[in-house]
Design a protein around this motif. Structure first.
Motif, PDB file in Angstrom:
ATOM      1  N   ALA A 156       0.832  -1.208   0.000  1.00  0.00           N
ATOM      2  CA  ALA A 156       0.000   0.000   0.000  1.00  0.00           C
ATOM      3  C   ALA A 156       0.864   1.254   0.000  1.00  0.00           C
ATOM      4  CB  ALA A 156      -0.934  -0.008   1.210  1.00  0.00           C
ATOM      5  N   ILE A 157       1.930   1.254   0.795  1.00  0.00           N
ATOM      6  CA  ILE A 157       2.826   2.416   0.818  1.00  0.00           C
ATOM      7  C   ILE A 157       3.503   2.583  -0.538  1.00  0.00           C
ATOM      8  CG2 ILE A 157       4.970   3.318   1.823  1.00  0.00           C
ATOM      9  CD1 ILE A 157       4.071   2.017   4.480  1.00  0.00           C
ATOM     10  N   HIS A 158       3.957   1.488  -1.117  1.00  0.00           N
ATOM     11  CA  HIS A 158       4.622   1.561  -2.415  1.00  0.00           C
ATOM     12  C   HIS A 158       3.668   2.086  -3.487  1.00  0.00           C
ATOM     13  CE1 HIS A 158       6.267  -0.115  -6.239  1.00  0.00           C
ATOM     14  NE2 HIS A 158       7.404   0.262  -5.692  1.00  0.00           N
ATOM     15  N   ALA A 159       2.407   1.708  -3.413  1.00  0.00           N
ATOM     16  CA  ALA A 159       1.436   2.111  -4.434  1.00  0.00           C
ATOM     17  C   ALA A 159       0.976   3.559  -4.261  1.00  0.00           C
ATOM     18  CB  ALA A 159       0.228   1.170  -4.398  1.00  0.00           C
ATOM     19  N   GLU A 160       0.841   4.016  -3.009  1.00  0.00           N
ATOM     20  CA  GLU A 160       0.215   5.313  -2.760  1.00  0.00           C
ATOM     21  C   GLU A 160       1.204   6.459  -2.565  1.00  0.00           C
ATOM     22  OE1 GLU A 160      -2.834   5.392   0.192  1.00  0.00           O
ATOM     23  OE2 GLU A 160      -3.532   3.359  -0.273  1.00  0.00           O
ATOM     24  N   PHE A 161       2.478   6.143  -2.315  1.00  0.00           N
ATOM     25  CA  PHE A 161       3.448   7.188  -1.998  1.00  0.00           C
ATOM     26  C   PHE A 161       4.516   7.256  -3.089  1.00  0.00           C
ATOM     27  CE2 PHE A 161       1.351   6.095   1.826  1.00  0.00           C
ATOM     28  CZ  PHE A 161       1.395   7.201   2.666  1.00  0.00           C
ATOM     29  N   ALA A 162       4.932   8.472  -3.416  1.00  0.00           N
ATOM     30  CA  ALA A 162       5.925   8.691  -4.461  1.00  0.00           C
ATOM     31  C   ALA A 162       7.292   8.953  -3.839  1.00  0.00           C
ATOM     32  CB  ALA A 162       5.516   9.877  -5.327  1.00  0.00           C
ATOM     33  N   TYR A 163       8.316   8.290  -4.399  1.00  0.00           N
ATOM     34  CA  TYR A 163       9.683   8.536  -3.947  1.00  0.00           C
ATOM     35  C   TYR A 163      10.122   9.899  -4.473  1.00  0.00           C
ATOM     36  CZ  TYR A 163      14.572   7.724  -2.776  1.00  0.00           C
ATOM     37  OH  TYR A 163      15.827   7.816  -2.225  1.00  0.00           O
ATOM     38  N   ASP A 164      10.515  10.783  -3.554  1.00  0.00           N
ATOM     39  CA  ASP A 164      10.874  12.158  -3.916  1.00  0.00           C
ATOM     40  C   ASP A 164      11.932  12.633  -2.934  1.00  0.00           C
ATOM     41  OD1 ASP A 164      11.079  14.837  -4.473  1.00  0.00           O
ATOM     42  OD2 ASP A 164       8.933  15.255  -4.427  1.00  0.00           O
ATOM     43  N   ALA A 165      13.180  12.683  -3.389  1.00  0.00           N
ATOM     44  CA  ALA A 165      14.287  13.036  -2.508  1.00  0.00           C
ATOM     45  C   ALA A 165      14.227  14.483  -2.031  1.00  0.00           C
ATOM     46  CB  ALA A 165      15.615  12.783  -3.221  1.00  0.00           C
ATOM     47  N   ASP A 166      13.440  15.324  -2.703  1.00  0.00           N
ATOM     48  CA  ASP A 166      13.356  16.730  -2.319  1.00  0.00           C
ATOM     49  C   ASP A 166      12.141  17.041  -1.445  1.00  0.00           C
ATOM     50  OD1 ASP A 166      15.640  17.385  -3.853  1.00  0.00           O
ATOM     51  OD2 ASP A 166      14.410  17.456  -5.670  1.00  0.00           O
ATOM     52  N   ALA A 167      11.330  16.051  -1.163  1.00  0.00           N
ATOM     53  CA  ALA A 167      10.059  16.306  -0.465  1.00  0.00           C
ATOM     54  C   ALA A 167      10.216  16.472   1.036  1.00  0.00           C
ATOM     55  CB  ALA A 167       9.073  15.177  -0.758  1.00  0.00           C
ATOM     56  N   THR A 168      11.220  15.819   1.632  1.00  0.00           N
ATOM     57  CA  THR A 168      11.349  15.816   3.088  1.00  0.00           C
ATOM     58  C   THR A 168      12.808  16.001   3.492  1.00  0.00           C
ATOM     59  OG1 THR A 168      11.572  13.399   3.090  1.00  0.00           O
ATOM     60  CG2 THR A 168       9.353  14.294   3.416  1.00  0.00           C
ATOM     61  N   GLU A 169      12.993  16.253   4.786  1.00  0.00           N
ATOM     62  CA  GLU A 169      14.318  16.339   5.396  1.00  0.00           C
ATOM     63  C   GLU A 169      14.466  15.190   6.388  1.00  0.00           C
ATOM     64  OE1 GLU A 169      16.480  18.470   4.368  1.00  0.00           O
ATOM     65  OE2 GLU A 169      15.148  19.762   3.184  1.00  0.00           O
ATOM     66  N   THR A 170      15.671  15.039   6.940  1.00  0.00           N
ATOM     67  CA  THR A 170      15.912  13.958   7.901  1.00  0.00           C
ATOM     68  C   THR A 170      14.991  14.046   9.108  1.00  0.00           C
ATOM     69  OG1 THR A 170      18.228  13.908   7.227  1.00  0.00           O
ATOM     70  CG2 THR A 170      17.686  12.837   9.315  1.00  0.00           C
ATOM     71  N   ASP A 171      14.646  15.284   9.513  1.00  0.00           N
ATOM     72  CA  ASP A 171      13.824  15.458  10.709  1.00  0.00           C
ATOM     73  C   ASP A 171      12.341  15.688  10.400  1.00  0.00           C
ATOM     74  OD1 ASP A 171      14.127  17.943   9.582  1.00  0.00           O
ATOM     75  OD2 ASP A 171      14.727  18.967  11.430  1.00  0.00           O
ATOM     76  N   THR A 172      11.906  15.421   9.176  1.00  0.00           N
ATOM     77  CA  THR A 172      10.483  15.567   8.846  1.00  0.00           C
ATOM     78  C   THR A 172       9.665  14.530   9.607  1.00  0.00           C
ATOM     79  OG1 THR A 172      10.967  16.393   6.621  1.00  0.00           O
ATOM     80  CG2 THR A 172       8.765  15.481   6.994  1.00  0.00           C
ATOM     81  N   PRO A 173       8.642  14.933  10.375  1.00  0.00           N
ATOM     82  CA  PRO A 173       7.815  13.957  11.103  1.00  0.00           C
ATOM     83  C   PRO A 173       7.091  13.011  10.140  1.00  0.00           C
ATOM     84  CG  PRO A 173       7.460  16.180  11.937  1.00  0.00           C
ATOM     85  CD  PRO A 173       8.253  16.324  10.669  1.00  0.00           C
ATOM     86  N   PRO A 174       6.883  11.759  10.539  1.00  0.00           N
ATOM     87  CA  PRO A 174       6.189  10.806   9.662  1.00  0.00           C
ATOM     88  C   PRO A 174       4.825  11.288   9.187  1.00  0.00           C
ATOM     89  CG  PRO A 174       7.226   9.654  11.490  1.00  0.00           C
ATOM     90  CD  PRO A 174       7.391  11.118  11.769  1.00  0.00           C
ATOM     91  N   ILE A 175       4.086  11.993  10.040  1.00  0.00           N
ATOM     92  CA  ILE A 175       2.748  12.422   9.646  1.00  0.00           C
ATOM     93  C   ILE A 175       2.807  13.424   8.499  1.00  0.00           C
ATOM     94  CG2 ILE A 175       2.617  14.252  11.382  1.00  0.00           C
ATOM     95  CD1 ILE A 175      -0.244  11.978  10.102  1.00  0.00           C
ATOM     96  N   GLU A 176       3.852  14.242   8.445  1.00  0.00           N
ATOM     97  CA  GLU A 176       3.975  15.192   7.339  1.00  0.00           C
ATOM     98  C   GLU A 176       4.227  14.460   6.025  1.00  0.00           C
ATOM     99  OE1 GLU A 176       6.535  18.533   7.795  1.00  0.00           O
ATOM    100  OE2 GLU A 176       5.873  18.970   9.840  1.00  0.00           O
ATOM    101  N   ALA A 177       5.127  13.481   6.039  1.00  0.00           N
ATOM    102  CA  ALA A 177       5.369  12.691   4.832  1.00  0.00           C
ATOM    103  C   ALA A 177       4.105  11.929   4.433  1.00  0.00           C
ATOM    104  CB  ALA A 177       6.522  11.731   5.067  1.00  0.00           C
ATOM    105  N   PHE A 178       3.373  11.428   5.427  1.00  0.00           N
ATOM    106  CA  PHE A 178       2.125  10.713   5.153  1.00  0.00           C
ATOM    107  C   PHE A 178       1.118  11.632   4.461  1.00  0.00           C
ATOM    108  CE2 PHE A 178      -2.206   9.621   6.527  1.00  0.00           C
ATOM    109  CZ  PHE A 178      -2.306   8.316   6.064  1.00  0.00           C
TER     110      PHE A 178
END
Length: 293
Positions: A156-178
């Protein structure tokens, strides 16, 4: 499969800093099906002493201090590793249902760094998130075998989420990436951990590497040009800890090299520390995982 692994990190400072202290977590911890030889950690400039120890979870840690002013530090980690294929019973195994699994994890009289009870509760980064728990509930039920549940979350994560190296930082909370539905392997692993724990599955964050070049005719795995992260789920006494890679929608196998595991990224970060000085810290790194004939 046998690999030669090289990981070089260079830290730069605009002006020399003093009293710098670091923790390095780049030596692989012991793991079933994986044999490490010829490990070397080279530091330039070399500190007076390097203290090695086991970390708070299943990870090796080297600690050192630089007492002379320095504007650059290079950390070089190298080793050879042999990785065996997954046993057939892990590939095909279903494992206990989720309700039974939760009870087993809590009943085990085990407080070791691999005890499932250590990974069933919230941690500093992987905090409970009702939105993630509700989302995961659409794929899971109490009677579902844990291997089936793990595959469902991973896919489900692989299907619904896009790999994007510029979208988040090391300290981005999981809920923000979600909420963004974009991120990298660290984000996808944290989301899967939060989802699994919300439904009683012991889940751990794994730090490691992927092979850099795929076998002939196979696609290159996402995230192979840097360190990689995936999720270990405790699948009962029969199967033990099994790796699920939501970035690539596959079980961790001979393409994956295990470094260490903890409750979340903070427990197994490859490098952290403090320094006395002004200005920001710059960091560049190179990772190479080369198959050895």
């Amino acid at each position: 499969m046998r690999y030669s692994v090289s990981h070089i990190t260079t830290l730069n400072y605009p002006r020399p800093v003093s009293m710098a202290q670091f923790n390095v977590r780049l030596r692989p911890a012991a793991w079933p099906g994986q044999t490490v030889t010829d490990y070397r950690l080279v530091l330039d400039p070399a500190p007076a002493q390097v203290v090695t120890r086991e970390g708070g979870y299943h990870v090796n840690e080297a600690r050192f201090a630089l007492r002379e002013p320095t504007a650059q530090l290079q950390i070089e980690s190298r080793f050879t590793v042999e990785v065996e294929p997954l046993p057939f019973f892990v590939e095909d195994g279903a494992g206990p249902g989720l309700a039974d699994l939760r009870e087993r994890a809590m009943r085990r009289p085990d407080l070791s760094d691999l005890a499932p009870a250590s990974y069933i509760f919230a941690s500093p980064v992987a905090r409970p998130e009702p939105a993630i728990a509700e989302w995961a509930g659409a794929f899971l039920d109490e009677a579902m075998p844990v291997m089936e549940a793990g595959r469902a979350l991973m896919s489900a994560i692989h299907a619904e989420f896009a790999y994007d190296a510029d979208a988040t930082e090391t300290d981005t909370p999981p809920i923000e990436a979600f909420n963004r539905r974009h991120g990298v392997c660290q984000d996808f692993s944290h989301i899967m951990i939060v989802a699994a724990r919300a439904h009683g599955i012991p889940a751990a964050y794994v730090s490691g590497y992927l092979r850099t070049l795929p076998p002939p005719g196979k696609p290159r795995l996402v995230g192979a040009d840097a360190m990689h992260a995936w999720v270990n789920l405790w699948c009962g006494e029969e199967l033990g800890w099994v790796g699920f890679d939501p970035t690539n929608d596959k079980l961790a196998d001979t393409d994956h090299i295990f470094l260490g595991m903890g409750r979340d990224y903070a427990d197994v970060a490859p490098l952290d520390g403090t320094f006395r000085g002004s200005g920001s810290q710059g960091m560049v790194f190179s990772v190479d995982v080369a198959p050895v004939d």
